[in-house]
Scaffold this active site. Sequence first.
Site, mmCIF file in Angstrom:
data_model
loop_
_atom_site.group_PDB
_atom_site.id
_atom_site.type_symbol
_atom_site.label_atom_id
_atom_site.label_comp_id
_atom_site.label_asym_id
_atom_site.label_seq_id
_atom_site.Cartn_x
_atom_site.Cartn_y
_atom_site.Cartn_z
ATOM 1 N N CYS A 258 0.400 -0.869 -0.152
ATOM 2 C CA CYS A 258 0.028 -0.215 -0.069
ATOM 3 C C CYS A 258 0.891 1.709 0.191
ATOM 4 O O CYS A 258 -0.074 2.401 -0.817
ATOM 5 C CB CYS A 258 -0.809 0.010 1.305
ATOM 6 S SG CYS A 258 -0.187 -0.242 3.039
ATOM 7 N N HIS B 72 -6.100 1.852 -3.835
ATOM 8 C CA HIS B 72 -5.395 1.173 -2.906
ATOM 9 C C HIS B 72 -4.644 -0.042 -3.173
ATOM 10 O O HIS B 72 -5.435 -1.028 -3.478
ATOM 11 C CB HIS B 72 -5.714 1.060 -1.373
ATOM 12 C CG HIS B 72 -6.277 -0.149 -1.244
ATOM 13 N ND1 HIS B 72 -6.872 -0.794 -0.150
ATOM 14 C CD2 HIS B 72 -7.920 0.098 -2.149
ATOM 15 C CE1 HIS B 72 -8.140 -1.373 -0.850
ATOM 16 N NE2 HIS B 72 -9.306 -1.224 -1.576
ATOM 17 N N HIS C 62 -2.596 1.249 7.141
ATOM 18 C CA HIS C 62 -2.811 1.183 5.983
ATOM 19 C C HIS C 62 -3.470 2.142 4.936
ATOM 20 O O HIS C 62 -3.783 2.981 6.491
ATOM 21 C CB HIS C 62 -3.988 0.136 5.813
ATOM 22 C CG HIS C 62 -4.565 -0.751 4.016
ATOM 23 N ND1 HIS C 62 -3.538 -0.922 3.017
ATOM 24 C CD2 HIS C 62 -5.422 0.278 3.294
ATOM 25 C CE1 HIS C 62 -3.979 -0.997 2.045
ATOM 26 N NE2 HIS C 62 -5.247 -0.786 2.046
#
Length: 206
Positions: free
Chosen positions: A113, A178, A166
């Site tokens: 990510c 993402h 994240h």
Amino acid sequence: MTKTIILTALAIISVVLSYFYEVAPAKSATSENAPAAYTITPYAINSGEDMVRALEFYEPIEEEETPEAKEYFSKKLNMRFANPEAKDLVETVAQWVGTPYRYGRSSKKGTDCSGFVTSIYREVYGVNLRRSSHSMFQEVQRIKKDSIQTGDLVFFRRSPKQPVFHVGIYLKNGKFIHSATSGGVMVSSLKEPFYRNYYYAAGRVN
């Protein structure tokens, strides 16, 4: 005597008839030959000449051109964008859709990510962000959820006692792109139960 009266009356009648025959038509002729007193109004123009004179004083109003909306549609993202400033970002992230997830990587062969976000920001904006989502969160300007714009970052954490784990790039209408551990680079919604529960904050890179 009677004859004289009759002759006098006939003479008078003759004079009167002569007057109406000569004078009345003369007045009529004068009115026909005289130029017509035309009147130009906003509602009627009496002749072609008057129309020409009226048009000489007529200034057409130029209508303002309404700028066309510079919308464009991204097939890969299945989304329509109206902000031309976001075009480079949208076209770039669209090229990454489907890239597999690879921890610690940041290329189109595989990326995690934070690697995805740093690669996009470097390519689109020429900005070098810190490599991890946690450290990245430390250098952005915090913004409210209802003020998020295309290109802002969205961060997630599992609980108040745990760090950010994240990060993704916000697109529009609650959607963000993402690199997920299951699915790789993809578009998700902040309304999905998982992301709704773990959403932490949004940030803007200055």
